[in-house]
Design an enzyme around this catalytic site. Structure first.
Site, PDB file in Angstrom:
ATOM      1  N   HIS A   1       0.795  -1.240   0.000  1.00  0.00           N
ATOM      2  CA  HIS A   1       0.000   0.000   0.000  1.00  0.00           C
ATOM      3  C   HIS A   1       0.829   1.292   0.000  1.00  0.00           C
ATOM      4  O   HIS A   1       0.799   2.060   0.960  1.00  0.00           O
ATOM      5  CB  HIS A   1      -0.992   0.036   1.163  1.00  0.00           C
ATOM      6  CG  HIS A   1      -0.506  -0.455   2.497  1.00  0.00           C
ATOM      7  ND1 HIS A   1       0.659  -0.037   3.086  1.00  0.00           N
ATOM      8  CD2 HIS A   1      -1.054  -1.339   3.363  1.00  0.00           C
ATOM      9  CE1 HIS A   1       0.806  -0.626   4.250  1.00  0.00           C
ATOM     10  NE2 HIS A   1      -0.225  -1.430   4.441  1.00  0.00           N
TER      11      HIS A   1
ATOM     12  N   ASP B   1      -6.057  -4.217   0.180  1.00  0.00           N
ATOM     13  CA  ASP B   1      -6.007  -3.998   1.637  1.00  0.00           C
ATOM     14  C   ASP B   1      -7.415  -4.069   2.217  1.00  0.00           C
ATOM     15  O   ASP B   1      -7.772  -3.305   3.123  1.00  0.00           O
ATOM     16  CB  ASP B   1      -5.329  -2.674   1.989  1.00  0.00           C
ATOM     17  CG  ASP B   1      -4.917  -2.619   3.460  1.00  0.00           C
ATOM     18  OD1 ASP B   1      -5.104  -3.619   4.178  1.00  0.00           O
ATOM     19  OD2 ASP B   1      -4.406  -1.574   3.896  1.00  0.00           O
TER      20      ASP B   1
END
Lengths: 432, 310
Positions: free
Chosen positions: A231, A306
């Site tokens: 991320h 995520d």
């Protein structure tokens, strides 16, 4: 052996519509006007056919927080979102830092059978960053763990990180780093900047991510280990990755970006609604634009969701008490279409690259992310590129309800998902 | 005005009206032996404090009682909160029990906003009595009331806010309100105690106090919030005091008419010298006194919903 005939699909969105005949687990034939005996015919209406999506970064919460998500409900969300493989992060309770837990998660995935669930093993015991977990044992387990991450926590000790990269090299493992220098983010609640300052939220500064990314690129280069950055969220990280990848001896470093970091900014924090709380935090406009560009040019390799479901009480509370994370599996494609395809930054082949091919390559999967071609595994997703749909919480399969995209209109809808030739989702419904 | 969550939400008319009401109430009660108005009789006001507080809590309680409201104090340590009840459930319990207004002090920024969201449907009103590092709007209003008494109108006045800006809800509320009322605000602190992004607040940011002093009409000293600090914001209390403490020499550098404020509790000797805190130039006890009238005005606006006239 079942046979499925997909009528009127356009592989990667190009050319005239064709038909795809799937025989068992494999694509048998592709061509116009196929007329074969089939157990099921799917009329796709010109949908784009892509290799099934692979998510390197999913939180399934099982074991431990089955009130937030289970392997089953997460698999349902994945199938509905077009995924055929997901990597389940290790920060469960108990932590997936040993063979018992990763084998449990792997078995649950097999039992549910909607998506290939690959457990991620913790890098360190208990995610504490102090002592390497039994990485080799997890690798040799039935789950054949290949990706290791302390996600949720940074492996911040440089010596432990070096050892992890060195040790996993021997069996082709990947260390996926949650890049966050913990001393710089102590108490952090939001992206450090004007909005956090105005709202009285302690800042999460961009260099806390960038410093770890730079350090770990150097360690990966030094050790020859394989590093994956989870991320990425800042313009500076994209610049570091671009610099690193431009070197002749760059070593094996890959990176992912989440859909939410491609779309949302910290402007959304005004209401203090924790549905927008995520770690790393939503950043500024310049970061979002830089991340889109980095994904388009390959600096950032892939999209990873995520996907982080949470129980209602963990989100319906004050900002600082709320757990970070948001749902992602069922909205990822729509956001990628909105932020990357519609503005012309990616074509459908590019979508296949960032959502399927590259994540499969990074994780070493040989049966995912394959071309839509005869003889290849029939792990596919069909996408209606013109469809506009409104995100409705009731239509999200996750147990968590923490989607910031609720009520948002998104383009590009999953028509069907096939795992090894079997429909797992069709027209918004999970198929068992 | 539905709730009072932030001074950022106050336009100049509303802010002025609140200050005028506070002034009217003060004049009305001046010299009265029995300080009691019947205005909020039958209304239930709950103070819900998750952080320790003396002056703010007492001030609200006195304000409510002087307006004849039924005031109930709930503290986190002695309620179901101590048993782990969530803020949301506590809020819904208070609303169901008939609270007309909840005054909340909470360590989390934004908690008053969240509370207001949960209580909107029940019609319960919320006053933010300090939420984390975010805002403390009634403190800013009482500061403005005090400055108006000392200086007259605030438009064109130059006011410094000095000290721990990073952790200060008082500073954030004051910047918004003082600017709304037309004052120039200068923020003075070491760079480590200035939030990244404070340059967008519409106030000047300075790191040296002395050059600012002769230009000021007022100086607001802030408390250094050691409990919110995770270390290393400045080398030592001594160095801080040398650079930013308001001592007698610095008091002498201020114009004659300039006023000194401090929201308290004060770290005497570090942030402010005892002789300065106790000097006639300081309006610190006046701030406390005005706090009651300002909070009466806020309760009045929220719960009675009409203008008060002298």
């Amino acid at each position: 052996m079942s046979r499925v005939l997909l009528k009127d699909v356009r592989p990667y969105g190009a050319g005239e519509p064709v038909d795809v005949l799937i025989n068992g687990e494999v694509i048998a034939e592709i061509g116009p006007g196929l007329n074969a005996d089939a157990d099921e015919i799917v009329h796709a209406g010109g949908a784009v056919a892509l290799p099934g999506f692979v998510d390197l970064h999913t939180h399934l919460r099982e074991p431990g927080r089955e009130d937030a998500e289970t392997v089953e409900t997460g698999s349902m969300a994945a199938a509905l979102g077009g995924y055929t493989a997901v990597f389940a992060m290790a920060n469960t309770d108990p932590v997936a830092d040993n063979a018992v837990i990763v084998e449990h998660v792997w078995r649950r995935g097999r039992e549910v059978g909607l998506v290939d669930v690959h457990p991620v093993g913790a890098v360190t015991v208990g995610l504490k960053g102090e002592k390497l977990a039994e990485l080799g044992t997890m690798r040799r387990s039935v789950a054949e763990v290949r990706v290791f991450s302390d996600d949720g926590h940074c492996v911040h000790d440089p010596l432990i990180m070096r050892r992890a990269l060195e040790y996993t090299k021997s069996f082709g493992g990947v260390v996926a780093q949650h890049a966050e220098e913990p001393r710089l983010t102590l108490g952090a609640q939001a992206h450090e900047g004007a909005n956090a300052a105005r709202l009285g939220l302690a800042g999460w500064p961009a260099p806390a991510e960038e410093a770890i990314v730079a350090r770990d690129c150097l360690l990966a280069g030094h050790t020859g280990g394989t590093l994956h950055i989870c991320h990425v969220s800042t313009e500076g990280t994209a610049e570091i990755l671009r610099w690193w990848k431009s070197r002749e001896s760059a070593g094996r470093v890959s990176a992912e970006v989440t859909p939410h970091h491609l779309l949302l900014t910290d402007d959304r924090l005004d209401t203090y609604d924790p549905v927008n709380k995520v770690n790393p935090p939503l950043r500024g406009d310049a970061d979002v634009l830089a991340l889109r560009q980095a994904l388009a040019d390959g600096t950032v390799d892939c999209v990873a969701t995520d996907h982080a479901p949470h129980a209602a009480q963990d989100k319906d509370c004050e900002w600082s008490a709320a757990k970070p994370g948001m749902l992602g599996l069922q909205t990822a494609l729509g956001i990628v279409v909105q932020t990357m395809v519609r503005p012309g930054l990616l074509d459908w082949r590019g979508v296949a690259r960032v959502m399927s091919e590259r994540p499969a390559e990074i994780a070493g999967l040989t049966d995912q992310g394959r071309p839509v071609a005869a003889g290849e595994p029939a792990n596919l997703v069909l996408v209606d590129p013109e469809a506009e749909w409104t995100v409705r919480g009731a239509e999200l399969a996750s147990l968590g309800e923490n989607s910031p995209f609720e009520g948002m209109q998104l383009p590009g809808r999953v028509v069907a998902t096939l795992l090894r030739g079997r429909l797992t989702a069709h027209e918004g419904k999970v198929r068992r | 005005m539905r709730h009072l969550l932030s001074t950022e939400d106050l336009d100049v008319a509303t802010a002025t009206s609140l200050l005028d009401t506070a002034d009217t109430l003060k004049q009305t009660l001046l010299g009265r032996e029995v300080k009691k108005l019947p205005t909020l009789r039958g209304r239930t006001v709950v103070t819900l404090f998750y952080e320790n507080s003396t002056r703010t809590r007492v001030s609200f309680e006195v304000a409510g009682k002087w307006m004849s409201a039924d005031v109930i104090n709930v503290s986190a340590s002695s309620s179901s909160v101590g048993k782990g009840e969530s803020l949301r459930d506590t809020a819904l319990t208070l609303a169901a029990a008939g609270a007309d207004c909840v005054i909340i002090r909470h360590p989390a920024s934004g908690s008053a906003h969240r509370l207001a969201g949960w209580l909107d449907e029940a019609g319960t009103q919320v006053i933010n009595a300090g939420d984390g590092m975010h805002e403390h709007p009634t403190q800013a209003l009482l500061d403005a009331a005090t400055l108006r008494e000392r200086l007259g109108e605030l438009a064109g006045r130059r006011i410094a806010i000095v000290g721990d800006l990073l952790h200060s809800r008082v500073a954030r509320s004051n910047v918004h309100l003082l600017r709304t009322l037309g004052a120039e605000v200068v923020l003075v602190a070491p760079p480590t105690l200035v939030p990244a992004g404070a340059q967008h607040w519409g106030a000047e940011v300075r790191h040296e106090l002395d050059p600012e002093l002769p230009k000021l009409d007022a100086v607001m000293m802030l408390r250094v919030q050691a409990e919110r600090m995770h270390g290393g914001f400045f080398p030592s209390a001594r160095e801080y005091s040398i650079a930013y403490g308001l001592n007698e020499a610095r008091l002498g550098m201020l114009p004659e008419h300039a006023v000194v404020l401090h929201p308290g509790p004060m770290l005497r000797g570090m942030e402010i010298a005892p002789a300065v805190a106790d000097s006639p130039r300081a309006a610190i006890t006046q701030q406390v006194s005005n706090g009651v009238h300002v909070r009466m005005a806020v309760l009045y606006h929220l719960l009675a919903g009409e203008e008060i006239t002298a």
